[in-house]
Design a protein around this motif. Sequence first.
Motif, PDB file in Angstrom:
ATOM      1  N   GLY A  36     -11.085 111.500  47.248  1.00  0.00           N
ATOM      2  CA  GLY A  36     -11.126 111.838  46.093  1.00  0.00           C
ATOM      3  C   GLY A  36      -9.322 113.024  45.951  1.00  0.00           C
ATOM      4  O   GLY A  36      -8.547 113.052  44.872  1.00  0.00           O
ATOM      5  N   THR A  61     -13.575 107.913  40.805  1.00  0.00           N
ATOM      6  CA  THR A  61     -12.878 108.758  41.230  1.00  0.00           C
ATOM      7  C   THR A  61     -12.870 110.135  41.271  1.00  0.00           C
ATOM      8  O   THR A  61     -13.032 111.027  42.360  1.00  0.00           O
ATOM      9  N   ALA A  62     -12.327 110.584  39.718  1.00  0.00           N
ATOM     10  CA  ALA A  62     -12.331 112.088  39.456  1.00  0.00           C
ATOM     11  C   ALA A  62     -13.753 112.416  39.675  1.00  0.00           C
ATOM     12  O   ALA A  62     -13.598 113.723  39.884  1.00  0.00           O
ATOM     13  N   LEU A  92     -14.840 113.487  43.210  1.00  0.00           N
ATOM     14  CA  LEU A  92     -14.304 114.787  43.457  1.00  0.00           C
ATOM     15  C   LEU A  92     -14.496 115.976  43.052  1.00  0.00           C
ATOM     16  O   LEU A  92     -14.808 116.563  44.111  1.00  0.00           O
ATOM     17  N   ILE A 106     -15.649 109.835  50.510  1.00  0.00           N
ATOM     18  CA  ILE A 106     -16.021 109.824  48.299  1.00  0.00           C
ATOM     19  C   ILE A 106     -14.869 111.241  48.463  1.00  0.00           C
ATOM     20  O   ILE A 106     -13.916 111.380  47.918  1.00  0.00           O
ATOM     21  N   CYS A 151      -3.023 113.094  35.831  1.00  0.00           N
ATOM     22  CA  CYS A 151      -4.418 113.026  36.801  1.00  0.00           C
ATOM     23  C   CYS A 151      -5.416 111.684  35.732  1.00  0.00           C
ATOM     24  O   CYS A 151      -6.193 111.446  36.255  1.00  0.00           O
ATOM     25  N   SER A 189     -17.584 116.350  44.797  1.00  0.00           N
ATOM     26  CA  SER A 189     -17.902 116.891  46.169  1.00  0.00           C
ATOM     27  C   SER A 189     -17.139 118.478  46.142  1.00  0.00           C
ATOM     28  O   SER A 189     -17.343 119.436  47.347  1.00  0.00           O
ATOM     29  N   THR A 206      -6.294 111.100  46.305  1.00  0.00           N
ATOM     30  CA  THR A 206      -6.091 110.816  45.199  1.00  0.00           C
ATOM     31  C   THR A 206      -5.559 111.108  44.417  1.00  0.00           C
ATOM     32  O   THR A 206      -4.280 110.778  43.380  1.00  0.00           O
TER      33      THR A 206
END
Length: 308
Positions: free
Chosen positions: A141, A24-25, A28, A137, A17, A31, A144
């Motif tokens: 996320g 992006t992390a 995420l 997004i 990770c 979110s 990914t």
Amino acid sequence: MQPAEQNSSIKTLIVDCARYNRWTAFFLLVSTAGVGWLLAQSVYMIATNQVTAAFLVGMTGGLIGFVSTGLGALPALFIKSIPQKLEDILLGFAAGMMLAASAFSLILPGLEASVKIVSTPALASMVVVFGMGLGVILMLGLDTFMPHHHEFSGPCGPGHQNLNPMWLFVFAIALHNLPEGMAIGVSLSQEDFSVGIPLTSAIAIQNVPEGLTVALTLRAIGASPKNSVLVALLTGAMEPLGALIGVSLGTGLAIAYPIGLGLAAGAMIFVVSHEVIPETHRNGHQTVATIGLMLGFALMMILDTVLG
């Protein structure tokens, strides 16, 4: 698996990770926190007997999506495969319905609701676009960081090597069904059936070929007929869960309703472009798959006109 092996797998997952894009992390995480808050809000409503009519209607829509997935999977009890060309046509049809549903039953109602709140069309469009961005997004996320299986690129996501191939496929389908459930929930959250009924009908219809495709793919990788149907049904359980999120979002602040419609639209369009269309084009059947997409789009447009 021994405790030492489990700890090693967890460390491997964390390291994997950490190699992914940190922005992006971050998005995420934000979110996921928002989704968790919405689910907690739904659970609180249930626990304190504050379940509203909109909540019940939204959950009913999510259950319809769940059941239609199971119905689509049932033929896998008796057949092991269908021609690849037919499968691509069916997936193209589902993609067309998702695209049309995003436009006619999510984006346009979102713009209409937003105009009533912010007064100017320019600001109204920005509200919906903001929601679409949140949806992209969220799905980017999840795509990914959730280990899953892409048909055209194989296993991907951190820690995928530690999971059974069947579960990787299940997680991939869950990524498809979550935004569909969210779309159902948010479209019914205001009890506006002119928006919610066409969308729910469209998702239920396209879930039938999707459920069949999931079950047959599971059979192809070695699952028994019974397990293939059960696991396909399990992936459909993401629809009621997504509906919970959608209803909670749509029944919040007034501005949350058009944002929620945009979020669901952005998530669905992302799935169609990132997953479904590439899958239908990888076997050389892009022409018939595109015809299937156009038929699905046209049917959704008719449903929106007749039922809306």
